[in-house]
Design a protein around this motif. Structure first.
Motif, short mmCIF file in Angstrom:
data_model
loop_
_atom_site.label_atom_id
_atom_site.label_comp_id
_atom_site.label_asym_id
_atom_site.label_seq_id
_atom_site.Cartn_x
_atom_site.Cartn_y
_atom_site.Cartn_z
N ALA B 12 0.95 -1.17 -0.09
CA ALA B 12 0.09 0.05 0.14
C ALA B 12 0.82 1.25 0.06
CB ALA B 12 -0.72 0.10 1.19
N ARG B 13 0.43 2.28 -0.65
CA ARG B 13 1.19 3.55 -0.66
C ARG B 13 0.32 4.61 -0.56
NH1 ARG B 13 4.38 5.01 -6.02
NH2 ARG B 13 2.33 5.60 -6.58
N GLY B 14 0.79 5.79 0.39
CA GLY B 14 0.05 6.98 0.55
C GLY B 14 -1.28 6.87 1.06
N LEU B 15 -1.86 5.96 1.69
CA LEU B 15 -2.99 5.61 2.37
C LEU B 15 -3.45 7.00 3.15
CD1 LEU B 15 -3.23 2.14 3.24
CD2 LEU B 15 -3.90 3.09 1.11
N THR B 26 -2.95 9.33 7.70
CA THR B 26 -2.34 10.38 6.85
C THR B 26 -1.11 9.96 6.14
OG1 THR B 26 -1.38 11.19 8.83
CG2 THR B 26 -3.40 12.20 8.10
N GLY B 27 -1.17 9.14 4.93
CA GLY B 27 0.00 9.14 4.32
C GLY B 27 0.89 7.63 4.91
N VAL B 28 0.06 6.53 4.90
CA VAL B 28 0.78 5.57 5.34
C VAL B 28 1.18 4.68 4.00
CG1 VAL B 28 0.54 3.20 6.60
CG2 VAL B 28 -0.39 5.44 7.34
N SER B 29 2.34 4.09 4.05
CA SER B 29 2.68 3.25 3.01
C SER B 29 3.35 1.96 3.79
CB SER B 29 4.01 3.83 2.07
OG SER B 29 3.42 5.18 1.55
N ILE B 30 3.20 0.74 3.35
CA ILE B 30 3.44 -0.38 3.97
C ILE B 30 3.43 -1.33 3.00
CG2 ILE B 30 0.86 -1.31 4.37
CD1 ILE B 30 1.95 -1.98 7.17
#
Lengths: 403, 245
Positions: B12-15, B26-30
């Motif tokens: 995931a990118r920029g959630l 606010t902007g989670v990448s994993i």
């Protein structure tokens, strides 16, 4: 005051249900006032007045049942965590529910009084004033004490029923939290709760007794004419035995409702069911008490209505004297509307209690169409079982009355 | 759109996500690798549940991308995402959320039955999983007759019996006592490792992170601390568990 504040912010559907309760209460209040007016205008015809008053008991009971179902389903009266923490727990909320019900019924009764007086011609506010002074015996003065007592009957009865039915059950130390989550209707006090199908044998036995009584009385010698009860639209009246048999058969249907629902569920989930049948059947078994009782009442009223159609069906087509007066029609309409609305409310209630499960299933990816399918299967099975049964009992009850 | 790295089963990118105005992510990448157990930690309200819901396709990040097996999830329709959850994902909630009308094995077999598996096969699989999780004697009981720990195990069996690729566990031990907690968690991780199931585990307690391969910390809806490169993150998780021990 709190009930008014809660009502102000409530969902329109909730308000609509309250309004329906008030309307039904108005109908019953009107009927009660009519029977009072008849009794005042005909002081000699004691028995006939009494029979009219007794016939009001059926709509009265239907409205009390409906008011109870609405109060039980009212989101304002469900125990809530936040309110419980500040001391508005289940005890206080049951009082709140009783108050709201009493308010709705009182408003309805007051409206009934206004309409009654207006139609009799006592108020003279609108052009309709006095339109039905002949039917409503407008010449005799209305005794106010008696009128208010009769009108107070319904609010008092329904508020009392709410307070008794919704009062919190005895708390169990260490009760299972999941089990208590399924609502006030669940019998939580009993150590081993009575299964919902326990009433089925009783129901069947009472239906059989009622039918047998009717058949016996129908075959027996005609009773003395002064012991006859007036049945609307029949000149001779019917013997108490026949009416008693009819009432017993209806009572049996009410008792058998939960059991029938439960066994429908068992039947549905028998064999090797897929997900739809499994969910539909098990939910039906679980909700047997909650849904089955109003359904039983609905079936009883439907079978009564069918029997009435059997009895008077021919009379409708003739242009001769109409068997039903407008007041009988009003009473029948109130009963049928209340009973139908109660069944719908109970179904909505059951659905609301399942909403937690439904959202959990949704998280698992169970599509909403599967749950809708399960609901459709449930209603189809109930319809397929209960409709023929209702029809058969209606035919059997009408048979001796036709002679 | 950039295609994700191949070795990540879930990426995931920029959630970003906000619940009617209040921001949760606010902007989670994993990135989640195949077969690993990834712990997502952070205090209450840090967005763990929201992250898991976004990853499993229950919520649609706006903006943000989620890729599963190199295929985008965020562009799928609602129905397709439901099918994905049904067939490839498992979900364990912080409360068991069993269907109260069904018995233990029926609850565990429900995802299989919904998929259309034949009845006997579903029953066999569900019963096997219940026995593997030490709740074989609960197969014929309703959830109301079970203890909370037993219910939670049935819920785990329900998630694992459907043979998912990824299991999302949102604080699966929250309602349990310490002893049950460790045991439930151990059964979950052992079962996942033996069946090559990827687990994304949201958790509050330090102990559960010890069982994970890698730990990601969320603070106020974003990755806490320095954002580590995928290679360095192994060390971070291990470091966190050694501090707790």
């Amino acid at each position: 005051m709190l009930s008014l504040r809660l009502a102000r912010g409530a969902h329109p559907l909730v308000l609509l249900r309250r309004l329906l309760v008030a309307l039904a209460a108005a109908g019953v209040g009107f009927l009660l006032l009519c029977s009072l007016g008849y009794a005042v205008a005909h002081p000699k015809a004691t028995q006939e007045s009494l029979v009219r008053l007794l016939w009001c008991a059926a709509p009265l009971a239907a409205v009390v049942q409906f008011a109870l179902a609405v109060a039980r389903n009212d989101p304002a009266t469900r125990p809530r965590d936040g309110l419980d923490a500040i001391g508005l727990g289940p005890v206080r909320l049951s009082v709140l529910a009783a108050t709201s019900t009493a308010i709705a019924c009182t408003l309805g009764s007051a409206a009934a009084l206004l309409v009654y007086l207006e139609l009799r011609g006592n108020l003279g506010l609108t052009p309709l004033s006095g339109a039905a002074s002949g039917l409503l015996d407008g010449r005799a003065a209305l005794p106010w004490g008696a009128a208010l007592t009769l009108l107070g009957l319904l609010p008092a009865l329904s508020a009392g029923a709410c307070a008794i039915a919704l009062r919190p059950r005895k708390e169990r130390a260490g009760g299972a939290p999941e089990a208590t989550a399924d609502g006030e209707a669940a019998p939580t006090t009993a150590r081993a709760p009575r299964p919902s199908y326990a009433g089925l044998p009783w129901g069947v036995a009472i239906i059989a007794c009622g039918l047998a009584l009717e058949a016996y009385v129908g075959h027996g010698p005609a009773p003395a004419p002064n012991s006859l009860l007036a049945l609307p639209g029949q000149e001779g009246g019917a013997s108490p035995g026949l009416l008693g048999g009819w009432l017993l058969a209806s009572l049996g249907l009410v008792l058998a409702g939960p059991g029938l629902t439960h066994w429908c569920g068992v039947l549905l989930s028998s064999g090797r069911p897929g997900a739809t049948r499994l969910l539909a059947g098990r939910m039906l078994q679980d909700a047997a008490t909650r849904i089955g009782r109003p359904l039983g009442v609905l079936c009883a009223v439907a079978s009564g209505a069918l029997a009435a159609v059997e009895l008077y069906g021919a009379a409708w087509e003739r242009s001769g004297p109409r068997p039903f007066g407008p007041l009988t029609g009003l009473g029948a309409a109130v009963v049928m509307a209340c009973v139908t609305a109660t069944a719908i409310t109970a179904a909505l209630d059951a659905r609301q209690l399942r909403s937690d499960t439904a959202s959990a299933l949704h998280r698992l990816g169970v599509p909403a169409s599967l749950l809708r399918g399960a609901a459709a299967v449930r209603s189809l099975v109930l319809l397929a079982v209960l409709a023929p049964l209702t029809w058969v009992i209606a035919e059997l009850t009408a048979l001796p009355l036709m002679r | 759109m950039v295609a994700p790295p191949d070795n990540d089963v879930l990426w995931a990118r920029g959630l970003h996500y906000s619940y009617s105005g209040s921001p949760a992510l606010t902007g989670v990448s994993i990135g989640v690798r195949e077969g690993e157990i990834l712990a997502v930690t952070g205090p209450r309200g840090s967005g763990k549940t929201t992250l898991l819901k976004c990853l499993s396709g229950q919520l649609l990040a706006d903006p943000g991308e989620v890729w599963f097996n190199s295929a985008p999830v965020h562009t799928l329709s609602r129905g397709a995402r439901e099918r994905l959850r049904r067939e490839r994902f498992g979900w364990i909630d912080s409360r068991p959320h069993l269907v109260p009308e069904l018995t233990g094995w029926e609850n565990a077999a429900l995802p299989l039955l919904v998929r259309g598996t034949i009845h006997r096969e579903a029953k066999r699989t569900a019963t096997e999983w219940l026995e593997r999780l030490d709740v074989g004697d609960c197969a014929r009981k309703r959830p109301g007759a079970l203890t909370q720990a037993q219910r939670q195990r049935v819920a785990i069996a329900r998630a694992l019996a459907a043979d998912p690729t990824v299991v999302f566990a949102d604080e699966p031990t929250a309602p349990l006592h310490q002893a049950d907690r460790a045991q439930v968690l151990r059964t979950l991780t052992t079962a996942a490792r033996s069946h090559q199931i990827t687990v994304v585990l949201a958790t509050l307690d330090e102990e559960s992170t010890a069982l994970a391969d890698r730990t990601v910390t969320l603070v106020d809806g974003r990755r806490g601390g320095a954002i580590p490169a995928p290679d360095a993150s192994e060390g971070e998780g291990r470091a966190a568990c050694s501090v707790s021990a």
